[in-house]
Design a protein around this motif. Sequence first.
Motif, PDB file in Angstrom:
ATOM      1  N   GLU A   1      25.267  43.210  14.468  1.00 27.88           N
ATOM      2  CA  GLU A   1      25.836  42.018  15.207  1.00 27.88           C
ATOM      3  C   GLU A   1      25.751  40.634  14.436  1.00 27.88           C
ATOM      4  N   PHE A   2      25.809  39.745  14.409  1.00 28.76           N
ATOM      5  CA  PHE A   2      25.894  38.412  13.908  1.00 28.76           C
ATOM      6  C   PHE A   2      24.857  37.934  14.218  1.00 28.76           C
ATOM      7  N   GLY A   3      24.818  38.040  15.638  1.00 24.26           N
ATOM      8  CA  GLY A   3      23.129  37.155  15.952  1.00 24.26           C
ATOM      9  C   GLY A   3      21.744  37.641  15.181  1.00 24.26           C
ATOM     10  N   LYS A   4      21.525  38.894  15.604  1.00 20.38           N
ATOM     11  CA  LYS A   4      19.958  39.282  14.449  1.00 20.38           C
ATOM     12  C   LYS A   4      20.667  39.867  12.866  1.00 20.38           C
ATOM     13  N   LEU A   5      21.951  39.504  12.430  1.00 12.75           N
ATOM     14  CA  LEU A   5      21.904  39.123  11.478  1.00 12.75           C
ATOM     15  C   LEU A   5      21.306  37.550  10.728  1.00 12.75           C
ATOM     16  N   PHE A   6      22.081  36.722  11.689  1.00 15.74           N
ATOM     17  CA  PHE A   6      21.261  35.382  11.808  1.00 15.74           C
ATOM     18  C   PHE A   6      20.253  35.154  11.553  1.00 15.74           C
ATOM     19  N   GLU A   7      19.674  35.965  13.011  1.00 14.65           N
ATOM     20  CA  GLU A   7      17.885  35.226  13.118  1.00 14.65           C
ATOM     21  C   GLU A   7      17.163  36.166  11.727  1.00 14.65           C
ATOM     22  N   HIS A   8      17.556  37.045  11.308  1.00 18.11           N
ATOM     23  CA  HIS A   8      16.981  37.736  10.478  1.00 18.11           C
ATOM     24  C   HIS A   8      17.388  37.111   8.875  1.00 18.11           C
ATOM     25  N   TYR A   9      17.863  36.621   8.749  1.00 16.15           N
ATOM     26  CA  TYR A   9      18.794  36.258   7.414  1.00 16.15           C
ATOM     27  C   TYR A   9      18.343  34.697   7.368  1.00 16.15           C
ATOM     28  N   VAL A  10      18.356  33.797   8.483  1.00 10.55           N
ATOM     29  CA  VAL A  10      17.794  32.721   8.021  1.00 10.55           C
ATOM     30  C   VAL A  10      16.853  32.142   7.481  1.00 10.55           C
ATOM     31  N   THR A  11      15.329  33.388   7.322  1.00  8.91           N
ATOM     32  CA  THR A  11      14.129  32.946   6.102  1.00  8.91           C
ATOM     33  C   THR A  11      14.172  32.791   5.006  1.00  8.91           C
ATOM     34  N   ILE A  12      16.309  33.911   4.878  1.00 10.79           N
ATOM     35  CA  ILE A  12      16.093  34.025   3.526  1.00 10.79           C
ATOM     36  C   ILE A  12      17.321  32.950   2.578  1.00 10.79           C
ATOM     37  N   SER A  13      17.912  32.431   3.855  1.00 19.78           N
ATOM     38  CA  SER A  13      18.369  31.672   3.313  1.00 19.78           C
ATOM     39  C   SER A  13      19.790  31.135   4.329  1.00 19.78           C
ATOM     40  N   ASN A  14      19.944  29.742   4.432  1.00 12.47           N
ATOM     41  CA  ASN A  14      20.809  29.184   5.193  1.00 12.47           C
ATOM     42  C   ASN A  14      22.464  28.012   4.789  1.00 12.47           C
ATOM     43  N   LYS A  15      23.427  29.725   3.814  1.00 10.08           N
ATOM     44  CA  LYS A  15      24.025  29.638   3.925  1.00 10.08           C
ATOM     45  C   LYS A  15      24.705  31.414   4.442  1.00 10.08           C
ATOM     46  N   LEU A  16      24.441  31.655   5.329  1.00  5.62           N
ATOM     47  CA  LEU A  16      24.409  32.524   5.334  1.00  5.62           C
ATOM     48  C   LEU A  16      26.253  33.088   5.439  1.00  5.62           C
ATOM     49  N   VAL A  17      26.930  31.733   6.200  1.00  5.31           N
ATOM     50  CA  VAL A  17      28.727  32.233   6.734  1.00  5.31           C
ATOM     51  C   VAL A  17      29.314  32.336   5.594  1.00  5.31           C
ATOM     52  N   GLY A  18      29.297  31.571   4.889  1.00  6.35           N
ATOM     53  CA  GLY A  18      28.970  31.461   3.435  1.00  6.35           C
ATOM     54  C   GLY A  18      29.659  32.109   2.652  1.00  6.35           C
TER      55      GLY A  18
ATOM     56  N   GLY B   1      25.359  31.245  18.149  1.00 11.58           N
ATOM     57  CA  GLY B   1      25.364  31.677  19.764  1.00 11.58           C
ATOM     58  C   GLY B   1      26.793  31.906  20.457  1.00 11.58           C
ATOM     59  N   LYS B   2      28.103  31.184  19.571  1.00 14.98           N
ATOM     60  CA  LYS B   2      28.929  31.551  20.159  1.00 14.98           C
ATOM     61  C   LYS B   2      29.804  33.080  19.867  1.00 14.98           C
ATOM     62  N   ASP B   3      29.618  33.499  18.182  1.00 15.62           N
ATOM     63  CA  ASP B   3      29.589  34.442  18.180  1.00 15.62           C
ATOM     64  C   ASP B   3      29.003  35.790  17.376  1.00 15.62           C
ATOM     65  N   ASP B   4      27.678  35.495  18.838  1.00 12.08           N
ATOM     66  CA  ASP B   4      26.167  36.412  18.141  1.00 12.08           C
ATOM     67  C   ASP B   4      26.216  37.505  17.975  1.00 12.08           C
ATOM     68  N   HIS B   5      28.164  38.180  19.592  1.00 11.21           N
ATOM     69  CA  HIS B   5      28.250  39.654  19.595  1.00 11.21           C
ATOM     70  C   HIS B   5      29.274  40.447  18.680  1.00 11.21           C
ATOM     71  N   VAL B   6      29.601  39.115  17.353  1.00  4.21           N
ATOM     72  CA  VAL B   6      30.484  39.831  16.815  1.00  4.21           C
ATOM     73  C   VAL B   6      29.765  40.822  15.614  1.00  4.21           C
ATOM     74  N   VAL B   7      30.419  41.898  16.160  1.00  4.43           N
ATOM     75  CA  VAL B   7      29.555  43.084  14.625  1.00  4.43           C
ATOM     76  C   VAL B   7      30.706  43.212  13.507  1.00  4.43           C
ATOM     77  N   ILE B   8      29.847  42.733  12.364  1.00  5.20           N
ATOM     78  CA  ILE B   8      29.915  42.364  10.901  1.00  5.20           C
ATOM     79  C   ILE B   8      29.254  44.034  10.365  1.00  5.20           C
ATOM     80  N   THR B   9      31.046  44.863   9.572  1.00  9.50           N
ATOM     81  CA  THR B   9      30.586  45.479   8.968  1.00  9.50           C
ATOM     82  C   THR B   9      30.682  46.105   7.930  1.00  9.50           C
TER      83      THR B   9
END
Length: 179
Positions: A130-147, A168-176
Amino acid sequence: MGTNSQSTTIMGTQDDVPAPAQLNEDTAVCIVSVKGLKENWQKWSDERQEYQKHNPFSHDTRPSAVVPLKEHDDYGRPLQGSMTEQRGKDAHTHISREVQELCEVIRNIGEPRDSDAGGSSSDGKVIAVEFGKLFEHYVTISNKLVGILLRARKQRLVNFEGEMLWQGKDDHVVITLLQ
């Protein structure tokens, strides 16, 4: 007054320059430096004028300016061997590394799920997060996750719903992960 007369001599013509025995070390260096600076400036100026003759975007409206055609393969590309071309190659390499790192993070924190019709796995399983889980983990690696996610989707390495993902809005979107 002695200093002024020496500087006048330096700025004079070649005939006015005293013999090397009469010059001290600082004065000789000054002559070489000024002459070298003048030559370098003239060389740069000549090269720049020649470049501007071929630059279709300059205000130099000479008929020798070649307008690039959209049909050519090099249209919209920097000159071969230029610094701009090298910077573009370096940027491409850097972004490719970041996309590969993102895929590795998804492999590590993602969970195996049953594949929908678009999965590339032969056993019907794909790795998804899920995007929320990936965002929380990846924020320590890079601030450019969405790009980076958008770039990875363009390269068909990942898939997700929607045009853009918002924290926040898309935290439950599944990234495959497709590959």
